[in-house]
Motif scaffolding. Structure first.
Motif, PDB file in Angstrom:
ATOM      1  N   ARG A 234       6.090 -12.158  17.634  1.00 10.36           N
ATOM      2  CA  ARG A 234       7.075 -11.087  17.753  1.00 10.36           C
ATOM      3  C   ARG A 234       7.839 -11.030  16.431  1.00 10.36           C
ATOM      4  O   ARG A 234       8.723 -11.850  16.177  1.00 10.36           O
ATOM      5  CB  ARG A 234       8.022 -11.349  18.921  1.00 10.36           C
ATOM      6  N   VAL A 235       7.452 -10.094  15.606  1.00  6.96           N
ATOM      7  CA  VAL A 235       8.015 -10.001  14.255  1.00  6.96           C
ATOM      8  C   VAL A 235       9.374  -9.312  14.303  1.00  6.96           C
ATOM      9  O   VAL A 235       9.499  -8.193  14.798  1.00  6.96           O
ATOM     10  CB  VAL A 235       7.052  -9.244  13.319  1.00  6.96           C
ATOM     11  N   THR A 236      10.375  -9.991  13.792  1.00  8.92           N
ATOM     12  CA  THR A 236      11.725  -9.422  13.714  1.00  8.92           C
ATOM     13  C   THR A 236      12.208  -9.301  12.273  1.00  8.92           C
ATOM     14  O   THR A 236      13.296  -8.807  12.034  1.00  8.92           O
ATOM     15  CB  THR A 236      12.719 -10.292  14.504  1.00  8.92           C
ATOM     16  N   LYS A 237      11.385  -9.785  11.344  1.00  6.31           N
ATOM     17  CA  LYS A 237      11.738  -9.708   9.928  1.00  6.31           C
ATOM     18  C   LYS A 237      10.525  -9.251   9.125  1.00  6.31           C
ATOM     19  O   LYS A 237       9.396  -9.659   9.425  1.00  6.31           O
ATOM     20  CB  LYS A 237      12.199 -11.072   9.394  1.00  6.31           C
ATOM     21  N   MET A 238      10.766  -8.426   8.129  1.00  3.31           N
ATOM     22  CA  MET A 238       9.701  -8.001   7.228  1.00  3.31           C
ATOM     23  C   MET A 238      10.210  -8.079   5.798  1.00  3.31           C
ATOM     24  O   MET A 238      11.396  -7.856   5.538  1.00  3.31           O
ATOM     25  CB  MET A 238       9.238  -6.586   7.551  1.00  3.31           C
ATOM     26  N   LYS A 239       9.293  -8.369   4.912  1.00  2.78           N
ATOM     27  CA  LYS A 239       9.600  -8.317   3.486  1.00  2.78           C
ATOM     28  C   LYS A 239       8.741  -7.255   2.848  1.00  2.78           C
ATOM     29  O   LYS A 239       7.522  -7.277   2.984  1.00  2.78           O
ATOM     30  CB  LYS A 239       9.345  -9.673   2.811  1.00  2.78           C
ATOM     31  N   MET A 240       9.397  -6.298   2.206  1.00  2.00           N
ATOM     32  CA  MET A 240       8.697  -5.285   1.429  1.00  2.00           C
ATOM     33  C   MET A 240       8.786  -5.721  -0.029  1.00  2.00           C
ATOM     34  O   MET A 240       9.882  -5.883  -0.566  1.00  2.00           O
ATOM     35  CB  MET A 240       9.330  -3.905   1.632  1.00  2.00           C
ATOM     36  N   ILE A 241       7.647  -5.917  -0.682  1.00  2.00           N
ATOM     37  CA  ILE A 241       7.620  -6.523  -2.011  1.00  2.00           C
ATOM     38  C   ILE A 241       7.054  -5.527  -3.016  1.00  2.00           C
ATOM     39  O   ILE A 241       5.931  -5.027  -2.860  1.00  2.00           O
ATOM     40  CB  ILE A 241       6.805  -7.818  -1.987  1.00  2.00           C
ATOM     41  N   SER A 242       7.838  -5.225  -4.035  1.00  2.00           N
ATOM     42  CA  SER A 242       7.532  -4.181  -5.014  1.00  2.00           C
ATOM     43  C   SER A 242       6.499  -4.657  -6.034  1.00  2.00           C
ATOM     44  O   SER A 242       6.165  -5.849  -6.089  1.00  2.00           O
ATOM     45  CB  SER A 242       8.817  -3.758  -5.730  1.00  2.00           C
ATOM     46  N   PRO A 243       6.005  -3.738  -6.875  1.00  2.00           N
ATOM     47  CA  PRO A 243       5.048  -4.137  -7.920  1.00  2.00           C
ATOM     48  C   PRO A 243       5.587  -5.215  -8.850  1.00  2.00           C
ATOM     49  O   PRO A 243       4.819  -6.042  -9.358  1.00  2.00           O
ATOM     50  CB  PRO A 243       4.806  -2.823  -8.672  1.00  2.00           C
ATOM     51  N   SER A 244       6.907  -5.237  -9.089  1.00  2.00           N
ATOM     52  CA  SER A 244       7.509  -6.251  -9.958  1.00  2.00           C
ATOM     53  C   SER A 244       7.963  -7.478  -9.159  1.00  2.00           C
ATOM     54  O   SER A 244       8.718  -8.307  -9.655  1.00  2.00           O
ATOM     55  CB  SER A 244       8.697  -5.654 -10.713  1.00  2.00           C
ATOM     56  N   ASN A 245       7.497  -7.567  -7.899  1.00  2.00           N
ATOM     57  CA  ASN A 245       7.794  -8.695  -6.994  1.00  2.00           C
ATOM     58  C   ASN A 245       9.258  -8.785  -6.581  1.00  2.00           C
ATOM     59  O   ASN A 245       9.747  -9.864  -6.232  1.00  2.00           O
ATOM     60  CB  ASN A 245       7.336 -10.027  -7.604  1.00  2.00           C
ATOM     61  N   ILE A 246       9.949  -7.659  -6.594  1.00  2.00           N
ATOM     62  CA  ILE A 246      11.286  -7.605  -5.988  1.00  2.00           C
ATOM     63  C   ILE A 246      11.099  -7.470  -4.481  1.00  2.00           C
ATOM     64  O   ILE A 246      10.414  -6.565  -4.005  1.00  2.00           O
ATOM     65  CB  ILE A 246      12.095  -6.421  -6.542  1.00  2.00           C
ATOM     66  N   ALA A 247      11.687  -8.393  -3.730  1.00  2.00           N
ATOM     67  CA  ALA A 247      11.515  -8.415  -2.274  1.00  2.00           C
ATOM     68  C   ALA A 247      12.756  -7.879  -1.574  1.00  2.00           C
ATOM     69  O   ALA A 247      13.877  -8.262  -1.911  1.00  2.00           O
ATOM     70  CB  ALA A 247      11.217  -9.825  -1.798  1.00  2.00           C
ATOM     71  N   VAL A 248      12.543  -7.012  -0.627  1.00  2.00           N
ATOM     72  CA  VAL A 248      13.629  -6.463   0.188  1.00  2.00           C
ATOM     73  C   VAL A 248      13.414  -6.910   1.626  1.00  2.00           C
ATOM     74  O   VAL A 248      12.321  -6.758   2.185  1.00  2.00           O
ATOM     75  CB  VAL A 248      13.659  -4.923   0.109  1.00  2.00           C
ATOM     76  N   ASP A 249      14.447  -7.504   2.218  1.00  2.00           N
ATOM     77  CA  ASP A 249      14.372  -7.943   3.609  1.00  2.00           C
ATOM     78  C   ASP A 249      14.669  -6.782   4.545  1.00  2.00           C
ATOM     79  O   ASP A 249      15.669  -6.081   4.393  1.00  2.00           O
ATOM     80  CB  ASP A 249      15.372  -9.073   3.862  1.00  2.00           C
ATOM     81  N   ILE A 250      13.790  -6.602   5.510  1.00  2.00           N
ATOM     82  CA  ILE A 250      13.910  -5.508   6.469  1.00  2.00           C
ATOM     83  C   ILE A 250      13.975  -6.093   7.872  1.00  2.00           C
ATOM     84  O   ILE A 250      13.274  -7.053   8.188  1.00  2.00           O
ATOM     85  CB  ILE A 250      12.715  -4.546   6.356  1.00  2.00           C
ATOM     86  N   GLY A 251      14.823  -5.521   8.718  1.00  2.00           N
ATOM     87  CA  GLY A 251      14.922  -5.980  10.094  1.00  2.00           C
ATOM     88  C   GLY A 251      16.350  -6.259  10.534  1.00  2.00           C
ATOM     89  O   GLY A 251      16.586  -6.612  11.694  1.00  2.00           O
ATOM     90  N   GLN A 252      17.295  -6.071   9.627  1.00  2.00           N
ATOM     91  CA  GLN A 252      18.679  -6.390   9.955  1.00  2.00           C
ATOM     92  C   GLN A 252      19.283  -5.467  11.013  1.00  2.00           C
ATOM     93  O   GLN A 252      20.289  -5.811  11.637  1.00  2.00           O
ATOM     94  CB  GLN A 252      19.534  -6.340   8.688  1.00  2.00           C
ATOM     95  N   THR A 253      18.648  -4.312  11.256  1.00  2.00           N
ATOM     96  CA  THR A 253      19.186  -3.375  12.246  1.00  2.00           C
ATOM     97  C   THR A 253      18.585  -3.573  13.642  1.00  2.00           C
ATOM     98  O   THR A 253      18.988  -2.904  14.583  1.00  2.00           O
ATOM     99  CB  THR A 253      18.929  -1.923  11.804  1.00  2.00           C
ATOM    100  N   LEU A 254      17.596  -4.481  13.772  1.00  2.00           N
ATOM    101  CA  LEU A 254      16.958  -4.684  15.068  1.00  2.00           C
ATOM    102  C   LEU A 254      17.924  -5.329  16.062  1.00  2.00           C
ATOM    103  O   LEU A 254      18.696  -6.225  15.709  1.00  2.00           O
ATOM    104  CB  LEU A 254      15.729  -5.579  14.917  1.00  2.00           C
TER     105      LEU A 254
END
Length: 459
Positions: A108-128
């Motif tokens: 049950r995934v509650t967190k995701m990381k979206m990782i850009s071409p330059s390896n900048i990672a954005v944490d997603i899931g804080q609104t769940l």
């Protein structure tokens, strides 16, 4: 007037004891009152016969609905242990809407990381919310469960390879299906068999033979490539409830790479439409981007499969309809297809149940067309929006950087997750929508400036 009652939305049901019970989503039983067209002839001494070719989420859902609705149902599937290369993500609403047991959901995934071409990672899931998650399943488990449930409700599940279909010469003649049946008695070669039915649902994937039989036309398709990797237990803890998505020209020029957690391993994959011959190079790049987190892992399975990029020119001909990947129901940008496959199979089957008055009357193309009209009205806007997003944000690395930057916005996350989890268009806040528009334009302007600077440096 005849009627049929389908199972209610029973929410997060369990088939075995679970130490961590979750909230149950409920809604009242809905009864579908069905009537057949006045011109539909009544069938004598038998019920309507329908064959479903393909036993994935679309085929399994269609077979269950037909069998419950009084239709003599046949489901033909060659690979009953099929492991389709699929990320395996399903929205929360599917768990309840299709009454899926919790024990077939690996994570049950509650967190995701979206990782850009330059390896900048954005944490997603804080609104769940506390009960919300994205389910991760293995297709061989989900597909088998849906087929078995259809069988329990009266569908005839046939282990066979569909070969060809003879078309009827008049409105009351049957479709004659030719297939090889593998019942264990004839060894690996199987036995040639014939089945006569009144209607056919093509749920046999991107390379659909049913689609070819009705001249449904071609479409652009992506190649999805995935490796299942068994990683050390201490590294698996990192992926306990987290998934990763990588974007960049290195992992795919027009899609994304992923690392999705399963029961005891991770699925690492990517896809592309425009550079299919380079798919293994993109897969290597995806593994390299995630190498520190999957170091020491062992590849336990390699999978590849075509994925449609848009609906076929024709999805219906006579008493034959296409659903799922066979119809082309995979969204761009996200590549989601499991929910839409199951939903289209159910909607098509409901149209047949309704048109046949619970299997008592013959159906025609007009009855099946009601499924297409309902489908297009409900989901066409979603496909168009995601198509635009892919064209805008997947066209270059600077645009992908802008896309990842946008994903850090809490409002973007809330709107995205609400729409994905419940398959409804989340109502927006006008002020926040305006701010989002301004921020999007700003991100694209910065991306365009970055692209020009990169081009200048490369001269």
């Amino acid at each position: 007037m005849s009627s049929i009652a389908f199972n209610p939305f029973t929410g997060l049901r369990r088939t075995m004891p679970c130490p961590n019970p979750t909230a149950t989503l409920t809604k009242p039983v809905v009864k579908f009152h069905v009537t057949a067209a006045k011109t539909s002839p009544k069938l004598s001494n038998r019920n309507l016969r329908v064959a479903i070719i393909g036993g994935g989420p679309a085929g399994g859902s269609a077979a269950e609905t037909l069998a419950k609705g009084g239709i003599e149902t046949f489901l033909i599937e060659r690979k009953l242990d099929n492991c389709k290369p699929c990320g395996g993500a399903i929205p929360l609403c599917m768990v309840g809407e299709f009454d899926l047991p919790l024990d077939i959901i690996d994570r049950r995934v509650t967190k995701m990381k979206m990782i850009s071409p330059s390896n900048i990672a954005v944490d997603i899931g804080q609104t769940l919310k506390s009960h919300e998650y994205i389910g991760m399943v293995r297709r061989e488990v989900l597909d088998a469960y849906l087929r078995d449930r259809a069988k329990e409700n009266g569908a005839n599940v046939i282990n066979g390879l569909f070969l060809k279909m003879e078309m009827p010469k008049s409105w009351d003649e049957p479709y004659v299906l030719h297939y090889t049946e593998y019942d264990g008695k004839k060894g690996a070669t199987g036995s040639k068999s014939i089945l006569e039915v009144d209607a056919v649902i093509g749920a046999d994937g991107a390379n659909s033979r049913v689609a070819k039989a009705i001249n449904a036309g071609d479409y652009e398709y992506a190649i999805a490539f995935q490796e299942r990797i068994k990683i050390p237990d201490e590294k698996m803890v990192y992926y306990e409830n987290l998934a990763e998505m990588y974007v960049g020209d290195d992992v795919s020029p027009d899609f994304y790479g992923w690392v999705f957690p399963k029961c005891d391993h991770v699925a690492v994959g990517t896809g592309t439409v425009t550079h299919k011959s380079d798919i293994k190079k993109f897969q290597l790049a995806t593994r390299n981007r995630a190498k520190d987190k999957i170091l020491g892992g062992k590849i336990i399975r390699v999978e590849a499969h075509p994925i449609p990029e848009h609906p076929r020119p024709r999805r219906l001909s006579g008493r034959v309809a296409l659903v799922g990947d066979a119809a082309g129901y995979v969204t761009k940008c996200s590549g989601e297809g499991i929910y839409f496959a199951a939903k289209s199979g159910r909607m098509c089957a409901e149209a047949i149940v309704e048109g046949s008055q619970n299997g008592k009357k013959m159906v025609d193309e007009g009855d099946l067309r009601k499924y297409l009209e309902k489908w297009d009205k409900t989901y066409w806007p979603t496909y168009k929006v995601l198509d635009v997003l892919q064209k805008v944000f997947y066209r270059s690395n600077p645009a992908r950087e802008a896309f990842v930057e946008m994903c850090a916005d809490e409002y973007v996350q809330k709107m995205t997750f609400d729409s994905y989890l419940y398959k409804t268009v989340a109502p927006g806040n006008p002020l926040e929508d305006l701010k989002l528009a301004v921020n999007t334009i700003g991100s694209l302007v910065r991306a365009n400036a970055l692209r020009k600077e990169m081009e200048r440096l490369n001269v």
